[in-house]
Design an enzyme around this catalytic site. Structure first.
Site, mmCIF file in Angstrom:
data_model
loop_
_atom_site.group_PDB
_atom_site.id
_atom_site.type_symbol
_atom_site.label_atom_id
_atom_site.label_comp_id
_atom_site.label_asym_id
_atom_site.label_seq_id
_atom_site.Cartn_x
_atom_site.Cartn_y
_atom_site.Cartn_z
ATOM 1 N N GLU A 35 0.864 -1.196 0.000
ATOM 2 C CA GLU A 35 0.000 0.000 0.000
ATOM 3 C C GLU A 35 0.892 1.235 0.000
ATOM 4 N N GLY A 41 -6.592 1.106 4.500
ATOM 5 C CA GLY A 41 -8.039 1.361 4.410
ATOM 6 C C GLY A 41 -8.491 1.923 3.074
ATOM 7 N N ALA A 117 3.513 -0.516 -5.808
ATOM 8 C CA ALA A 117 3.925 -1.789 -6.406
ATOM 9 C C ALA A 117 3.832 -1.701 -7.927
ATOM 10 N N VAL A 237 -21.028 21.136 -18.494
ATOM 11 C CA VAL A 237 -20.064 22.185 -18.154
ATOM 12 C C VAL A 237 -18.988 22.155 -19.232
ATOM 13 N N GLY A 272 -17.795 10.790 -11.689
ATOM 14 C CA GLY A 272 -17.498 9.362 -11.734
ATOM 15 C C GLY A 272 -16.058 9.082 -11.330
ATOM 16 N N ASP A 313 -12.840 -1.951 -7.150
ATOM 17 C CA ASP A 313 -13.143 -0.899 -8.133
ATOM 18 C C ASP A 313 -12.368 -1.060 -9.436
ATOM 19 N N ALA A 321 -17.814 -0.207 -1.586
ATOM 20 C CA ALA A 321 -16.900 -0.821 -0.624
ATOM 21 C C ALA A 321 -17.326 -2.243 -0.254
ATOM 22 N N HIS A 444 -43.346 -3.615 15.379
ATOM 23 C CA HIS A 444 -44.095 -2.362 15.296
ATOM 24 C C HIS A 444 -43.707 -1.469 16.469
HETATM 25 P P1 FAD Z 1 -9.635 1.560 -2.867
HETATM 26 O O1 FAD Z 1 -10.421 1.761 -1.631
HETATM 27 O O2 FAD Z 1 -9.574 2.676 -3.846
HETATM 28 O O3 FAD Z 1 -8.168 1.162 -2.399
HETATM 29 C C1 FAD Z 1 -7.140 0.944 -3.278
HETATM 30 C C2 FAD Z 1 -5.835 1.213 -2.575
HETATM 31 O O4 FAD Z 1 -4.786 0.793 -3.433
HETATM 32 C C3 FAD Z 1 -5.579 2.681 -2.288
HETATM 33 O O5 FAD Z 1 -5.311 2.869 -0.924
HETATM 34 C C4 FAD Z 1 -4.364 3.040 -3.132
HETATM 35 O O6 FAD Z 1 -3.481 3.941 -2.478
HETATM 36 C C5 FAD Z 1 -3.706 1.674 -3.297
HETATM 37 N N1 FAD Z 1 -2.901 1.561 -4.515
HETATM 38 C C6 FAD Z 1 -3.256 1.873 -5.788
HETATM 39 N N2 FAD Z 1 -2.270 1.565 -6.651
HETATM 40 C C7 FAD Z 1 -1.262 1.049 -5.897
HETATM 41 C C8 FAD Z 1 0.032 0.541 -6.207
HETATM 42 N N3 FAD Z 1 0.469 0.476 -7.466
HETATM 43 N N4 FAD Z 1 0.813 0.097 -5.198
HETATM 44 C C9 FAD Z 1 0.374 0.151 -3.895
HETATM 45 N N5 FAD Z 1 -0.836 0.614 -3.548
HETATM 46 C C10 FAD Z 1 -1.649 1.042 -4.537
HETATM 47 N N6 FAD Z 1 -18.713 3.017 -1.204
HETATM 48 C C11 FAD Z 1 -19.666 2.496 -0.404
HETATM 49 O O7 FAD Z 1 -19.941 1.295 -0.495
HETATM 50 N N7 FAD Z 1 -20.309 3.255 0.528
HETATM 51 C C12 FAD Z 1 -20.058 4.563 0.679
HETATM 52 O O8 FAD Z 1 -20.658 5.225 1.529
HETATM 53 C C13 FAD Z 1 -19.082 5.163 -0.165
HETATM 54 N N8 FAD Z 1 -18.789 6.466 -0.040
HETATM 55 C C14 FAD Z 1 -17.811 7.014 -0.844
HETATM 56 C C15 FAD Z 1 -17.548 8.368 -0.706
HETATM 57 C C16 FAD Z 1 -16.582 8.965 -1.497
HETATM 58 C C17 FAD Z 1 -16.301 10.431 -1.342
HETATM 59 C C18 FAD Z 1 -15.836 8.162 -2.415
HETATM 60 C C19 FAD Z 1 -14.743 8.785 -3.243
HETATM 61 C C20 FAD Z 1 -16.097 6.815 -2.556
HETATM 62 C C21 FAD Z 1 -17.106 6.222 -1.776
HETATM 63 N N9 FAD Z 1 -17.433 4.867 -1.894
HETATM 64 C C22 FAD Z 1 -18.413 4.339 -1.102
HETATM 65 C C23 FAD Z 1 -16.737 3.990 -2.843
HETATM 66 C C24 FAD Z 1 -15.671 3.162 -2.115
HETATM 67 O O9 FAD Z 1 -14.784 4.024 -1.463
HETATM 68 C C25 FAD Z 1 -14.928 2.271 -3.108
HETATM 69 O O10 FAD Z 1 -15.853 1.497 -3.842
HETATM 70 C C26 FAD Z 1 -13.974 1.338 -2.376
HETATM 71 O O11 FAD Z 1 -13.043 2.063 -1.613
HETATM 72 C C27 FAD Z 1 -13.228 0.442 -3.374
HETATM 73 O O12 FAD Z 1 -12.364 -0.394 -2.691
HETATM 74 P P2 FAD Z 1 -11.041 -0.984 -3.366
HETATM 75 O O13 FAD Z 1 -10.409 -1.819 -2.316
HETATM 76 O O14 FAD Z 1 -11.370 -1.580 -4.657
HETATM 77 O O15 FAD Z 1 -10.132 0.294 -3.688
HETATM 78 P P1 NAD Z 2 -21.627 8.663 -10.354
HETATM 79 O O1 NAD Z 2 -21.364 7.789 -11.503
HETATM 80 O O2 NAD Z 2 -22.490 8.182 -9.242
HETATM 81 O O3 NAD Z 2 -22.286 10.036 -10.855
HETATM 82 C C1 NAD Z 2 -21.662 10.861 -11.789
HETATM 83 C C2 NAD Z 2 -22.709 11.759 -12.401
HETATM 84 O O4 NAD Z 2 -22.055 12.722 -13.188
HETATM 85 C C3 NAD Z 2 -23.671 11.014 -13.307
HETATM 86 O O5 NAD Z 2 -24.993 11.382 -12.976
HETATM 87 C C4 NAD Z 2 -23.282 11.483 -14.709
HETATM 88 O O6 NAD Z 2 -24.372 11.522 -15.609
HETATM 89 C C5 NAD Z 2 -22.774 12.881 -14.385
HETATM 90 N N1 NAD Z 2 -21.835 13.420 -15.376
HETATM 91 C C6 NAD Z 2 -20.854 12.759 -16.048
HETATM 92 N N2 NAD Z 2 -20.185 13.631 -16.840
HETATM 93 C C7 NAD Z 2 -20.736 14.844 -16.630
HETATM 94 C C8 NAD Z 2 -20.457 16.138 -17.141
HETATM 95 N N3 NAD Z 2 -19.472 16.349 -17.996
HETATM 96 N N4 NAD Z 2 -21.225 17.180 -16.706
HETATM 97 C C9 NAD Z 2 -22.237 16.979 -15.819
HETATM 98 N N5 NAD Z 2 -22.531 15.768 -15.314
HETATM 99 C C10 NAD Z 2 -21.786 14.724 -15.704
HETATM 100 O O7 NAD Z 2 -20.189 9.098 -9.836
HETATM 101 P P2 NAD Z 2 -19.722 9.828 -8.502
HETATM 102 O O8 NAD Z 2 -20.877 10.487 -7.828
HETATM 103 O O9 NAD Z 2 -18.539 10.614 -8.890
HETATM 104 O O10 NAD Z 2 -19.279 8.612 -7.612
HETATM 105 C C11 NAD Z 2 -18.228 7.727 -8.056
HETATM 106 C C12 NAD Z 2 -18.383 6.346 -7.493
HETATM 107 O O11 NAD Z 2 -18.192 6.349 -6.086
HETATM 108 C C13 NAD Z 2 -19.749 5.791 -7.765
HETATM 109 O O12 NAD Z 2 -19.578 4.654 -8.586
HETATM 110 C C14 NAD Z 2 -20.308 5.392 -6.453
HETATM 111 O O13 NAD Z 2 -20.753 4.063 -6.473
HETATM 112 C C15 NAD Z 2 -19.152 5.527 -5.471
HETATM 113 N N6 NAD Z 2 -19.690 6.187 -4.277
HETATM 114 C C16 NAD Z 2 -20.600 5.499 -3.532
HETATM 115 C C17 NAD Z 2 -21.179 6.106 -2.436
HETATM 116 C C18 NAD Z 2 -22.187 5.358 -1.647
HETATM 117 O O14 NAD Z 2 -22.255 4.138 -1.779
HETATM 118 N N7 NAD Z 2 -22.973 6.001 -0.807
HETATM 119 C C19 NAD Z 2 -20.845 7.404 -2.095
HETATM 120 C C20 NAD Z 2 -19.936 8.077 -2.887
HETATM 121 C C21 NAD Z 2 -19.359 7.440 -3.977
#
Ligand code: FAD
Ligand code: NAD
Length: 465
Positions: A35, A41, A117, A237, A272, A313, A321, A444
């Site tokens: 990592e 995390g 890595a 945008v 996204g 992801d 997650a 309930h």
């Molecule tokens: P990641 O959590 O992205 O972890 C990958 C790790 O790999 C990172 O720490 C990175 O530093 C490390 N890494 C990458 N390349 C290398 C390398 N070459 N060598 C060593 N280390 C490396 N999901 C939910 O289910 N519920 C939520 O409420 C939610 N809220 C979110 C809110 C936000 C603002 C964001 C951005 C995302 C949210 N997500 C949520 C999405 C969730 O965070 C991801 O789906 C999840 O973290 C993916 O897990 P992962 O293990 O695949 O990757």
């Molecule tokens: P998203 O894919 O949920 O939404 C992106 C939005 O941006 C879409 O509605 C899309 O139509 C719009 N869009 C794309 N290009 C655009 C442009 N040029 N101008 C205006 N709108 C545009 O992506 P996100 O909100 O960035 O979240 C990323 C990922 O993180 C998601 O896949 C989500 O699953 C994960 N995430 C999950 C949670 C949760 O589980 N509660 C919270 C945060 C993030």
């Protein structure tokens, strides 16, 4: 001497990678996890799920106090925002939970290899200048923000930010423009709206929350509008110019037309996320990417190269997650010779706004495209607990196969929808019919009774409406 340094080397310690590493170690495999971050995390614990929920939880209480919801309950308060303290509790949650993973690594004897890595070959990676070999390598490198061409993100400056910058704004912006009406835009837009910002959401499509059920998307839009978020749908945008501490966005109709400008104090780019594969030297392992830049696997999470696996992801599927975690367990079990399976048809999805929005399985649109369905709906307004709590918005919708009555999808807008959806996921995992849910005794008064009533509504027999 062993042929390899480790049985399993996981790249990335997010919810996919750290869970895979712990399960592999529990199964007796010599395991390391590379990592590059300072803390374990991944996105989820450091800059994603956890800090966003810390800000959502705190800002929700502030909003209740400020918007009169507490007054409805007979509690008079005049809230004062201490943003530094709010950020402090967010950082504390992150510190405790990331530290907890470090403890779990030590407890389970997972070696943390600190650094980035990169592959040398299918069984060798370089981490922090050292070559390390493993019989099995799991790629769990996660994802990062998709950039918007021509828009430069500068989280340190705090004007044009991604989700990481939007979690850390040092003051409440007068006007926040959110680009993208997806999960991140709505969650973080809600945080700053609650704390006093005017929020405008610019969405390219004609509706927010792509991938969610059509009724849910429409109803959610109404609820967020009522809360004060302004939406510019079917709008793109085309540029963001920063001048001093202000930003000017140029937007135009998605289908083309006259451009207009919007002034903002902060702009959140949330359009996204894309897989993290840069610098991994996947070609040295013999791996290629699909058209979306993801690593393809089979149902066991094996890639096309023997001994190399991938989860989370970085592979196709929802970027969530809990999906990554379940894949982490499954991949470790498959490596150990057991049978690790993830049912990708039953992965719940939750938006942690107020009320929460949750779904599992097929949308009504997708279910209808596959065959005949029966749909039962029940409004939260008719649920005694929601009504008592002054939480009238939302509904539960149960979609069942018209012939077999098997539940195909459940969609919920309700204050605790994220908690309620678990029973729907479990019912679907056990192949439940709507009748099974309708004849299950629900306590309930609970919000969950709305799921029972929606299931009863599938056969046209709800009681409380
Ligand atoms: P990641 O959590 O992205 O972890 C990958 C790790 O790999 C990172 O720490 C990175 O530093 C490390 N890494 C990458 N390349 C290398 C390398 N070459 N060598 C060593 N280390 C490396 N999901 C939910 O289910 N519920 C939520 O409420 C939610 N809220 C979110 C809110 C936000 C603002 C964001 C951005 C995302 C949210 N997500 C949520 C999405 C969730 O965070 C991801 O789906 C999840 O973290 C993916 O897990 P992962 O293990 O695949 O990757
Ligand atoms: P998203 O894919 O949920 O939404 C992106 C939005 O941006 C879409 O509605 C899309 O139509 C719009 N869009 C794309 N290009 C655009 C442009 N040029 N101008 C205006 N709108 C545009 O992506 P996100 O909100 O960035 O979240 C990323 C990922 O993180 C998601 O896949 C989500 O699953 C994960 N995430 C999950 C949670 C949760 O589980 N509660 C919270 C945060 C993030």
């Amino acid at each position: 001497m062993a042929e390899f340094d480790y049985d399993v080397l996981v790249i990335g310690a997010g919810p996919g990678g750290y869970v895979a590493a712990i399960r592999a170690a529990q199964l007796g495999l010599r395991t390391a996890c590379a990592e590059s971050r300072e803390t374990l995390g991944g996105t989820c614990l450091n800059v994603g799920c956890i800090p966003s929920k810390a800000m959502l939880h705190a800002s929700e209480y502030f909003d209740h106090a400020a918007n009169g919801s507490f007054a409805k309950l007979g509690i008079k308060v005049t809230p004062e925002l201490d943003l530094d303290a709010m950020h402090g509790q967010r950082k504390d949650a992150v510190k405790q939970l990331t530290g907890g993973i470090e403890f779990l690594f030590k407890k389970n004897k997972v070696t943390w290899l600190k650094g980035r890595a990169a592959f040398e070959d299918a069984h060798t990676v370089t981490v922090g200048g050292e070559k390390v070999t493993a019989k099995n390598i799991v790629i769990a490198t996660g994802s990062s923000v998709t950039p918007l061409p021509g828009v430069e993100i500068d989280n340190a400056k705090g004007i044009v930010v991604d989700s990481t910058g939007a979690l850390e704004l040092a003051k409440v912006p007068d006007h926040l423009v959110v680009i993208g009406g997806g999960v991140i835009g709505l969650e973080l837009g809600s945080v700053w709206r609650r704390l006093g910002a005017k929020v405008t959401c610019v969405e390219f499509l004609d509706q927010i929350l792509p991938g969610f059920d059509g009724d849910v998307r429409k109803e959610a839009n109404k609820i967020f509008k009522k809360q004060g978020i302004e939406f510019k749908l079917s709008t793109k945008v085309t540029g963001v110019a920063v001048n001093g501490d202000k930003a000017t966005l140029t937007v135009e109709p998605a289908a083309g037309g006259a451009a207009e400008t919007i002034e903002a104090d902060a702009v959140l780019v949330s359009i996204g996320r894309r897989p993290n594969v840069d610098g991994l030297a996947l070609d040295k392992a013999g791996l290629t990417l699909n058209a979306r830049g993801q690593i393809e696997t089979d149902h066991s999470f094996r890639t096309a190269v023997d001994g190399v696996w991938a989860i989370g992801d970085v592979i196709p599927g929802p970027m969530l997650a809990h999906k990554a975690e379940d894949e982490g367990i499954a991949v470790a079990e498959n490596i150990a010779g057991l049978t690790g399976i993830v049912n990708h048809d039953v992965i719940p999805s939750v938006v942690y706004t107020w009320p929460e929005i949750a779904g599992v399985g097929l949308t009504e649109e997708a279910a209808k495209a596959k065959g005949e369905v029966k749909v039962g709906k029940f409004p939260m307004m008719a649920n005694s607990r929601a009504k008592t709590n002054h939480e009238p918005d939302g509904f539960v919708k149960v979609i069942a196969d018209a012939k077999s009555d098997r539940v195909l999808g459940v969609w919920i807008i309700a204050v605790p929808a994220g908690t309620m959806i678990a029973q729907a996921a479990q019912a679907m995992e056990f192949g439940a019919t709507s009748e099974d849910i309708a004849y299950t005794c629900h306590a309930h008064p609970t919000h969950s009774e709305a799921i029972k009533e929606a299931a009863m509504a599938v056969t046209g027999k709800p009681i409380h409406i």
